[in-house]
Design a protein around this motif. Structure first.
Motif, short mmCIF file in Angstrom:
data_model
loop_
_atom_site.label_atom_id
_atom_site.label_comp_id
_atom_site.label_asym_id
_atom_site.label_seq_id
_atom_site.Cartn_x
_atom_site.Cartn_y
_atom_site.Cartn_z
N ARG A 100 24.70 50.12 32.59
CA ARG A 100 23.94 51.37 32.72
C ARG A 100 24.47 52.42 31.74
NH1 ARG A 100 21.68 55.47 32.64
NH2 ARG A 100 20.32 56.42 34.21
N ALA A 101 25.79 52.53 31.64
CA ALA A 101 26.36 53.49 30.69
C ALA A 101 26.06 53.10 29.24
CB ALA A 101 27.88 53.60 30.91
N LEU A 102 26.11 51.79 28.95
CA LEU A 102 25.80 51.32 27.60
C LEU A 102 24.34 51.59 27.25
CD1 LEU A 102 26.58 49.78 25.03
CD2 LEU A 102 26.05 47.65 26.24
N ALA A 103 23.44 51.38 28.21
CA ALA A 103 22.03 51.61 27.94
C ALA A 103 21.74 53.09 27.67
CB ALA A 103 21.19 51.12 29.11
N ALA A 104 22.49 53.97 28.32
CA ALA A 104 22.26 55.40 28.11
C ALA A 104 22.84 55.90 26.79
CB ALA A 104 22.85 56.18 29.28
N ASP A 105 23.90 55.26 26.30
CA ASP A 105 24.60 55.76 25.10
C ASP A 105 24.48 54.83 23.90
OD1 ASP A 105 25.46 57.87 26.70
OD2 ASP A 105 27.28 56.80 27.30
N PHE A 106 23.54 53.90 23.93
CA PHE A 106 23.41 52.92 22.84
C PHE A 106 22.61 53.53 21.69
CE2 PHE A 106 21.56 48.86 21.11
CZ PHE A 106 22.76 48.36 20.64
N HIS A 107 23.31 54.12 20.75
CA HIS A 107 22.69 54.75 19.58
C HIS A 107 23.48 54.34 18.35
CE1 HIS A 107 20.26 57.16 22.28
NE2 HIS A 107 21.36 57.55 22.91
N GLY A 108 22.79 53.89 17.34
CA GLY A 108 23.44 53.50 16.09
C GLY A 108 23.42 54.61 15.06
N SER A 109 23.76 54.25 13.83
CA SER A 109 23.76 55.21 12.73
C SER A 109 23.59 54.45 11.42
CB SER A 109 25.06 56.01 12.71
OG SER A 109 26.17 55.15 12.45
N ALA A 110 23.13 55.16 10.41
CA ALA A 110 22.99 54.55 9.10
C ALA A 110 24.36 54.24 8.50
CB ALA A 110 22.19 55.46 8.18
N ALA A 111 25.37 55.05 8.86
CA ALA A 111 26.71 54.83 8.31
C ALA A 111 27.31 53.53 8.82
CB ALA A 111 27.62 56.00 8.69
N ALA A 112 26.83 53.03 9.98
CA ALA A 112 27.38 51.77 10.51
C ALA A 112 27.03 50.59 9.62
CB ALA A 112 26.85 51.53 11.92
N GLY A 113 26.01 50.75 8.77
CA GLY A 113 25.64 49.66 7.88
C GLY A 113 26.29 49.73 6.52
N ALA A 114 27.21 50.67 6.33
CA ALA A 114 27.89 50.79 5.03
C ALA A 114 28.71 49.53 4.75
CB ALA A 114 28.80 52.02 5.03
N GLY A 115 28.58 49.01 3.56
CA GLY A 115 29.31 47.81 3.17
C GLY A 115 28.60 46.53 3.47
N LEU A 116 27.48 46.59 4.18
CA LEU A 116 26.72 45.38 4.48
C LEU A 116 25.68 45.14 3.38
CD1 LEU A 116 26.00 45.81 8.31
CD2 LEU A 116 27.79 44.44 7.22
N PRO A 117 25.47 43.89 3.00
CA PRO A 117 24.43 43.60 1.99
C PRO A 117 23.04 43.68 2.61
CG PRO A 117 25.44 41.57 2.74
CD PRO A 117 26.19 42.67 3.41
N LEU A 118 22.71 44.88 3.10
CA LEU A 118 21.47 45.07 3.83
C LEU A 118 20.90 46.43 3.46
CD1 LEU A 118 19.46 44.13 6.02
CD2 LEU A 118 20.95 45.23 7.71
N GLU A 119 19.69 46.45 2.98
CA GLU A 119 19.03 47.70 2.63
C GLU A 119 18.18 48.16 3.81
OE1 GLU A 119 15.94 49.47 -0.75
OE2 GLU A 119 16.74 47.43 -0.91
N LEU A 120 18.48 49.35 4.32
CA LEU A 120 17.78 49.89 5.46
C LEU A 120 16.54 50.65 5.01
CD1 LEU A 120 20.84 51.26 7.49
CD2 LEU A 120 19.73 49.02 7.71
#
Length: 382
Positions: free
Chosen positions: A45-65
């Motif tokens: 329940r706590a994870l579902a309420a606070d599950f938010h990502g960011s563009a910075a989390a993809g830094a260094g990944l070979p993935l274009e957002l």
């Protein structure tokens, strides 16, 4: 000196001591399992309420957002799998349920591994970054999604790809991956509130299943059957044997030990009294009693519906129990013949639950369920 209770019976005291040790041990085991499940539900329940990502989390990944796409979670150890045969998967849903059994680190039959790398969950898609390339599953194009109940495998179908594919994950990370993928899909269709409501309902239901501390057994409650090894079960078996043995001896109709062969005597014509001396004549045998053929007994109703464990539910032919199975939203018309229904039972609009006073109500999942009966205790299932 042996310790006794007020009546002077030492065995009664020993019985009460054994009963209390067993009851406390059973309670502690049930309370520990309940607490473990409660902690897991509240963590989700706590994870579902606070599950938010960011563009910075993809830094260094070979993935274009793309625009407004953020990285929610990344799992560095995953394998890409494909299904060898054609299959149709169920449509994606938002169900949050505990696994029926622990997952085993195995690959199901008909599934082959084609690549290995990193699995990335974003706000728009699931991406597999492997050594042979990249595989995308966009949430908006998903037509099927299935989690293997016995293995850490998730299979996905999309509109623009004929072959079914998916991911094989580490066993300890599969549960979190599945839950976070459900949250990401719910965000994509703007239904995260439905997941939160479902978790709140599961937590409320689980609160009603909290085990009660057992009452203390006293020596005065001990029965005389407790002195027999095995208790009432041994007495019941002995009584059954005592009833069956005479019946078996009566039906067996043993031959008379003092007489000759019955078949030979019956087949030999009777001799005249003048031809055979009186001392050499065989003793007269009583006439053989013939038994009337037994009438076929009426077939007994099948007990398959009531012989299984019911987890405390009353015996009933409907198959209803308290074992946390499938919820009952449309109970049988004769449910009130076997359960104690609350007044205005059929006016309820929900699923079948047992109230704390022992009655059953059709208001499960509704606000104020069993309000006049001390609240909800547990669900009735089938």
């Amino acid at each position: 000196m042996a310790r006794t209770e007020s009546t002077g019976s030492t065995w009664r005291y020993r019985w009460a001591q054994r009963q209390n040790v067993r009851r406390v041990s059973t309670y502690h085991g049930a309370e520990k399992a309940w607490r473990r499940r409660d902690d897991e539900l509240r963590r989700l329940r706590a994870l579902a309420a606070d599950f938010h990502g960011s563009a910075a989390a993809g830094a260094g990944l070979p993935l274009e957002l793309v625009d407004d796409e953020v990285v929610l979670w990344a799992l560095p150890a995953a394998q890409l799998v494909e299904v060898r045969h054609t299959t149709v998967l169920p449509a994606p849903d938002l169900t949050v349920a505990a696994p029926a059994a622990p997952l085993r680190p195995r690959r199901p039959d008909g599934v082959r591994v084609t690549d290995a790398g990193m699995a990335v969950i974003t706000s728009r898609r699931l991406v597999m970054l492997g050594g042979r390339g990249r595989r995308d599953w966009a949430y908006g194009r998903m037509t099927g999604l299935a989690h293997d109940p016995a293995a850490p495998v998730t299979l996905i179908q999309v509109l623009d790809r004929r072959r079914t594919s998916g991911l094989l994950l580490p066993t300890d990370a599969a549960a979190d991956f599945r839950f976070k993928l459900t949250l990401a899909f719910a965000d994509a269709i703007e239904q995260r509130a439905a997941v939160l409501a479902q978790l709140d309902e599961l937590i409320a239901e689980h609160d009603q299943l909290k085990p009660f501390r057992p009452a203390v057994a006293t020596p005065a409650q001990a029965r005389l059957s407790s002195r027999v090894p095995g208790g009432r079960r041994t007495i019941a078996v002995a009584a059954g044997i005592a009833l069956l043995v005479p019946a078996a001896l009566f039906d067996s109709n043993p031959s008379d030990p003092a007489g000759g062969a019955e078949v030979a005597a019956a087949a030999t014509p009777a001799s005249t009294p003048s031809a055979v001396p009186a001392l050499l004549r065989p003793a007269a045998r009583p006439p053989t009693r013939t038994t009337a053929p037994k009438r076929p007994s009426a077939p007994r109703p099948s007990s398959s519906a009531t012989s299984g464990p019911r987890c405390g539910a009353p015996e009933n032919p409907l198959g209803y129990d308290f074992c946390a199975g499938t919820r009952i939203r449309r109970p049988a018309a004769e449910v009130c013949d076997w359960f104690d229904c609350v007044p205005q039972f059929w006016a309820g609009r929900g699923y079948l639950v047992q109230c704390r006073d022992g009655s059953v109500s059709l208001t499960g999942g509704r606000a104020g369920a069993c309000a006049d009966h001390r609240g909800v205790r547990r669900s009735v299932s089938q």
